[in-house]
Design a protein around this motif. Structure first.
Motif, PDB file in Angstrom:
ATOM      1  N   VAL A  27       2.416   1.827  -3.453  1.00 37.82           N
ATOM      2  CA  VAL A  27       1.732   2.335  -4.337  1.00 37.82           C
ATOM      3  C   VAL A  27       1.607   3.837  -4.116  1.00 37.82           C
ATOM      4  O   VAL A  27       1.628   4.366  -5.082  1.00 37.82           O
ATOM      5  N   ILE A  28       1.473   4.212  -2.831  1.00 40.42           N
ATOM      6  CA  ILE A  28       1.157   5.794  -2.474  1.00 40.42           C
ATOM      7  C   ILE A  28       2.628   6.546  -3.232  1.00 40.42           C
ATOM      8  O   ILE A  28       2.441   7.388  -3.828  1.00 40.42           O
ATOM      9  N   LEU A  29       3.611   5.684  -2.631  1.00 41.19           N
ATOM     10  CA  LEU A  29       4.899   6.515  -3.119  1.00 41.19           C
ATOM     11  C   LEU A  29       5.034   6.620  -4.600  1.00 41.19           C
ATOM     12  O   LEU A  29       5.345   7.546  -4.959  1.00 41.19           O
ATOM     13  N   VAL A  84       2.477   6.728  -6.821  1.00 41.10           N
ATOM     14  CA  VAL A  84       1.581   8.078  -7.324  1.00 41.10           C
ATOM     15  C   VAL A  84       2.355   9.445  -7.003  1.00 41.10           C
ATOM     16  O   VAL A  84       2.483  10.342  -7.645  1.00 41.10           O
ATOM     17  N   LEU A  85       3.137   9.432  -5.807  1.00 45.18           N
ATOM     18  CA  LEU A  85       3.637  10.676  -5.522  1.00 45.18           C
ATOM     19  C   LEU A  85       4.785  10.885  -6.332  1.00 45.18           C
ATOM     20  O   LEU A  85       4.843  12.472  -6.809  1.00 45.18           O
ATOM     21  N   PHE A 107       0.830  -1.255  -0.017  1.00 47.92           N
ATOM     22  CA  PHE A 107      -0.056  -0.061   0.009  1.00 47.92           C
ATOM     23  C   PHE A 107       0.877   1.334   0.076  1.00 47.92           C
ATOM     24  O   PHE A 107       0.679   2.002  -0.687  1.00 47.92           O
ATOM     25  N   VAL A 108       1.803   1.247   0.967  1.00 46.60           N
ATOM     26  CA  VAL A 108       2.842   2.334   1.040  1.00 46.60           C
ATOM     27  C   VAL A 108       3.447   2.488  -0.373  1.00 46.60           C
ATOM     28  O   VAL A 108       3.665   3.774  -0.828  1.00 46.60           O
TER      29      VAL A 108
END
Lengths: 328, 317
Positions: free
Chosen positions: B8-10, B12-13, B5-6
């Motif tokens: 994926v967020i990274l 996107v960022l 999850f982390v």
């Protein structure tokens, strides 16, 4: 009833995983934005993020209760506006004391929520439709009552202090955290207590897990559902007071679309739209993820249209992570 | 699972930061934040184009932002807040509600960040200057053109976007006052408000035309209003019978002018508004004296001059 309680216990564990994940996501966002821009991790910007979360976070608290019952409340945004306008009418137009106006705003929200709950539980109209109707009614009433003009609080400077003053700043000089932030955390704490320590909270989970079983075990579902929507309405009322204090004015045309931000916060926080599951802490983290993302992308000067795309992507990814966890 | 999850967020960022890199806010150039009242409407796109042109000419970096609708006062407050946290050299602002922005405007003043108003501006003493159209004079010109085209006598009606914003009030009053003082034989039979919404303005205009069969002219005070008037005139088969005069531009309105359904329109200079506000900010930073109001100009255009270089440059599609 026993099976419901048992399933609730097992849910606590998975909730903890979801919270941890969402929290890790929030921390990751913080770290990445702090590295990417020196302007992000500044006291004033962090305060800005907390302040930007206050209204959406408070609306999301109410939405959490409703969504745990497997319901939905589309009216929170415009009920917030109506409460803000009514607060303005009580304080500025009628000249009542500020605390009466604040109570009036909260009552307006609670009343709208009570009507939502009554329509849903007594007239058996689906929550989506009932609250959609209330969305329009509250929007229209806000425009009618305000006469299409913003209501300003210029004669009562103490009203603005509710959100923008800083009690903490008076106690610890230099630590100017606006009251709106304290109110958000206070409201979250109260919501947490209601959800976990009261009969209302227990029935919120029970209705969401299996409404029919709850009814058959002798619970007056009609009464409790109405109470839950009224509670959600009170949070929308509090949101109305907060946004009016923040803007020093009640803006009658505002509020459409705010329900979606609130629902997004609840969903990112791990509350399931199919009901029976969810926590206040999750919702608060969800609301912060949205604000940090919006603020961070702004600080990085990401073009505005792309900011919206990124927010949408995060909503889907957060829910997908939740689904993956369930499959395990 | 958590790490996924982390991750994926990274991911996107990282994409987000690449986008940020594209916007070119990484240099040491002077940074000016421009916050408008909207960003997806064609008019604001033209203002943005003008602001970006000035940024190139004066070698400064700008960002251009605005809330999704003109009702979102709180979103604009947060945009101004985030902009100030980026330590801009100057702030260009078209305020939705000056009252709500006052604490931030005071903060800008304390931090020595000059504020330049544009379009509807900022209703306070804080801005060093404001770049805007003189809407009263522009609407008076529309009234003169209307009088000329209907023979200085008869009934006319008006659709305005709203009765609360500065532009709505000024365009209505500019038109009405000019008719009353200069063209006494012209009667304004009705003024209605359509929120700039195409459909709503259409219904209002249709009702007015049906109530006043002898109507000779119709003025729409912004793009949404005039599109409504044009729809009403064509749906009721009155094209050619009613003289239609509009405001701003947009593809639909320009097509109507070329086809003859609309006699002509007033165009503001949205590109000039964007250009002059950034220019004023640069001048303020250089310590130059600025007038309180910078008139960004307006022009009448119709079939005859719509393709002229000077006019075509002001029109947005």
């Amino acid at each position: 009833m026993e099976t419901i309680l048992k399933s609730k216990n097992s849910l606590f564990r998975s909730d903890a995983t979801q919270k941890l994940m969402a929290f890790a996501g929030l921390i990751a966002l913080f770290v990445v934005f702090s590295i990417a821009s020196p302007n992000f991790f500044q006291f004033s910007n962090i305060i800005g993020i907390l302040l930007a979360t206050a209204v959406n976070g408070i609306l999301a608290l109410g939405a959490t209760f409703v969504i745990i019952t497997a319901g939905i409340d589309l009216s929170v945004g415009t009920v917030m506006t109506l409460s803000a306008v009514m607060t303005g009418v009580f304080i500025t137009v009628m000249g009542l004391p500020v605390y009466v106006g604040v109570l009036g705003g909260l009552t307006t929200g609670a009343l709208a929520g009570f009507i939502n709950g009554s329509i849903i539980s007594r007239m058996k109209i689906p929550p989506f439709v009932a609250t959609l109707g209330m969305l329009y009614i509250a929007k229209g009433l806000s425009l009618v009552i305000s006469g299409l003009k913003p209501v300003y609080f210029n004669d009562t400077p103490s009203f603005k202090e509710i959100a923008m003053g800083s009690i903490l700043g008076k106690i610890i000089p230099g630590f100017e955290v606006p009251n709106a932030v304290l109110i958000l955390f206070g409201a979250a704490f109260i919501a947490h207590l209601i959800l976990n320590k009261t009969v209302l909270g227990r029935y919120t989970y029970a209705i969401g897990s299996n409404e029919e079983a709850t009814r058959l075990s002798g619970v007056n579902v009609t009464f409790w559902k109405t109470a839950i929507y009224a509670l959600a309405g009170s949070f929308a009322g509090l949101g109305g007071v907060m946004i009016a204090a923040r803007l020093n004015s009640a803006q009658p045309a505002l509020g459409a679309g705010y329900e979606l931000d609130a629902i997004a916060a609840v969903v990112i926080g791990g509350t399931s739209l199919s009901g029976g599951e969810g926590t206040i802490l999750g919702t608060i983290i969800g609301a912060f993820i949205i604000s940090v993302l919006t603020n961070g992308l702004r600080i990085l000067s990401v073009p505005q249209e792309w900011q919206i795309v990124v927010t949408g992507t995060i909503v889907i990814l957060a829910v997908y992570a939740d689904i993956l966890r369930r499959r395990q | 699972m958590k790490t996924k999850f982390v991750a994926v967020i990274l991911g996107v960022l990282i994409v987000a930061m690449m986008l940020a890199g594209c916007s070119g806010n990484t240099s040491d150039e002077t940074y000016i934040a421009v916050i408008s009242k909207g960003f997806q409407h064609q008019f604001w796109q033209a203002v943005q184009a003008g602001a970006e042109k000035a940024a190139v000419d004066y070698e400064v970096t700008i960002t251009f932002e605005g809330p999704e609708t003109e009702a979102m006062v709180d979103k604009q407050v947060e945009m101004v807040q985030a902009a100030l946290d980026k330590n801009p050299a100057a702030l260009c602002l078209a305020a939705l509600d000056t009252q709500a922005l006052l604490p931030l405007l005071e903060r800008a003043q304390e931090e020595g960040i000059p504020v330049v108003g544009f379009d509807s501006g900022v209703d306070s003493d804080i801005p060093v200057s404001t770049a805007a159209t003189d809407n009263l004079a522009a609407a008076a010109l529309a009234a003169d053109k209307m009088a000329e085209l209907i023979g200085d006598a008869g009934q006319v009606a008006v659709i305005v976007h709203d009765q609360t914003s500065r532009t709505g009030i000024d365009r209505r009053d500019g038109f009405v006052n000019q008719m009353e003082s200069k063209h006494p034989n012209i009667e304004i039979v009705d003024i209605q408000y359509g929120e700039g919404d195409h459909l709503k303005s259409t219904e209002l205009a249709k009702a007015i035309i049906q109530a006043h069969p002898d109507l000779k002219g119709f003025f729409g005070a912004n793009e949404g209003s005039i599109i409504g008037v044009l729809n009403a005139v064509s749906e009721l088969d009155k094209v050619g019978d009613i003289v239609v005069i509009g405001y701003d531009s947009g593809q639909q309105q320009m097509d109507a002018i070329l086809s003859g359904a609309e006699a002509g329109a007033i165009t503001q200079d949205p590109i000039g508004i964007g250009y002059k506000c950034v220019e004023a900010a640069v001048k303020a930073l250089n310590g130059e004296d600025l007038p309180k109001m910078i008139d960004t100009g307006f022009h009448w255009y119709d079939k005859s001059n719509i393709d002229d270089d000077t006019i075509a440059a002001l029109l947005y599609k």
